[in-house]
Design an enzyme around this catalytic site. Sequence first.
Site, PDB file in Angstrom:
ATOM      1  N   CYS A   1     -10.309  88.430  23.013  1.00 26.02           N
ATOM      2  CA  CYS A   1      -9.879  88.585  21.627  1.00 26.02           C
ATOM      3  C   CYS A   1     -10.651  87.566  20.805  1.00 26.02           C
ATOM      4  CB  CYS A   1      -8.376  88.358  21.503  1.00 26.02           C
ATOM      5  SG  CYS A   1      -7.824  88.525  19.798  1.00 26.02           S
TER       6      CYS A   1
ATOM      7  N   CYS B   1     -12.181  91.651  13.390  1.00 29.45           N
ATOM      8  CA  CYS B   1     -12.082  91.892  14.836  1.00 29.45           C
ATOM      9  C   CYS B   1     -13.325  91.352  15.563  1.00 29.45           C
ATOM     10  CB  CYS B   1     -11.901  93.381  15.152  1.00 29.45           C
ATOM     11  SG  CYS B   1     -11.427  93.664  16.864  1.00 29.45           S
TER      12      CYS B   1
END
Length: 313
Positions: free
Chosen positions: A85, A235
């Site tokens: 992530c 992201c």
Amino acid sequence: MRVIDSHTEGEPTRVIVDGGPPLGAGPLAARRQRFADAFDRYRSFTINEPRGYDALVGALLCEPQSPGCVAGVIFFNNVGYLGMCGHGAIGTAVTLAHLGRIGPGTHRFDTPVGVVQVELAAGNEVTIENVASYRHREAVRVDVPGLGTLTGDVAWGGNWFFCVNDAPVALVMANVAELTRQAEAVTAALKAQNITGRDGAPVDHIEFYGTPSRPGIDSRNFVLCPGGAYDRSPCGTGTSAKIACLAAAGKLAPGQPWVQESIVGGIFTARYRRDASGEIIPSITGRAYITGEATLLRHPDDPFGDGLPVAGR
Ligand code: PYC
């Protein structure tokens, strides 16, 4: 359980610094599996209502296994576990700095999909060097009920993405509900049409691209995560997947900056280098800020003590 909350370009991260599940030792991928198989209630306790909310991403700090790493990190969300992530790694770096465990400079995190380098600079800015990223399939056509045929690339950036260049509607906040519905339909169509990542891995993140809000930015995106929440940041793994596609198409040179804006206006600056075997190694720069420190409690009689199920999942 003691947690520290932060946001990275708008996207929240909750780092478990104490009281997490006892996963033992071993490779991070095996420990992530143990987390899922035996301790999943820790995930919903930490992320889901009433203590959390759908957009929140959790990061469990644990002992690293790979040499030279300052921490192991397992990322998870409202419905499951992530490979890597990007925004979460940036948030974790700022959290460790907040705790006085790391200072400015270069550090390494062990994750279930490989080692990630983080460089902590002044002003809450962090650059992560992600795992090797690649375009897996180019210009894949998928028939989406209600939307027609969409074309996109399947790419890996630490998670699997379907990257669609022309968003079906404008990337503005007023369209978030519609974009979410459309991206959910794309996820379902990919599954129904057996369009997967490597080794049959589900493609569980959808990325739509559109026109940036101002000069100096290369692209704006909307990213839908597997639990139905959209990424407030651009992201990190999705931007890695994007620049891997650009590199594969000969549209971005090594070292050339790519400025990616999210639908809320968060900014990541991405670049890549090629390693000795020619693989694309993306780096992503963004800012994270601490938003809170908390002790999460569970009353033994609380019927919802482990968190609520996620609607529609
Ligand atoms: O920044 O890589 C990322 C990410 C994945 C899911 C939410 N954010």
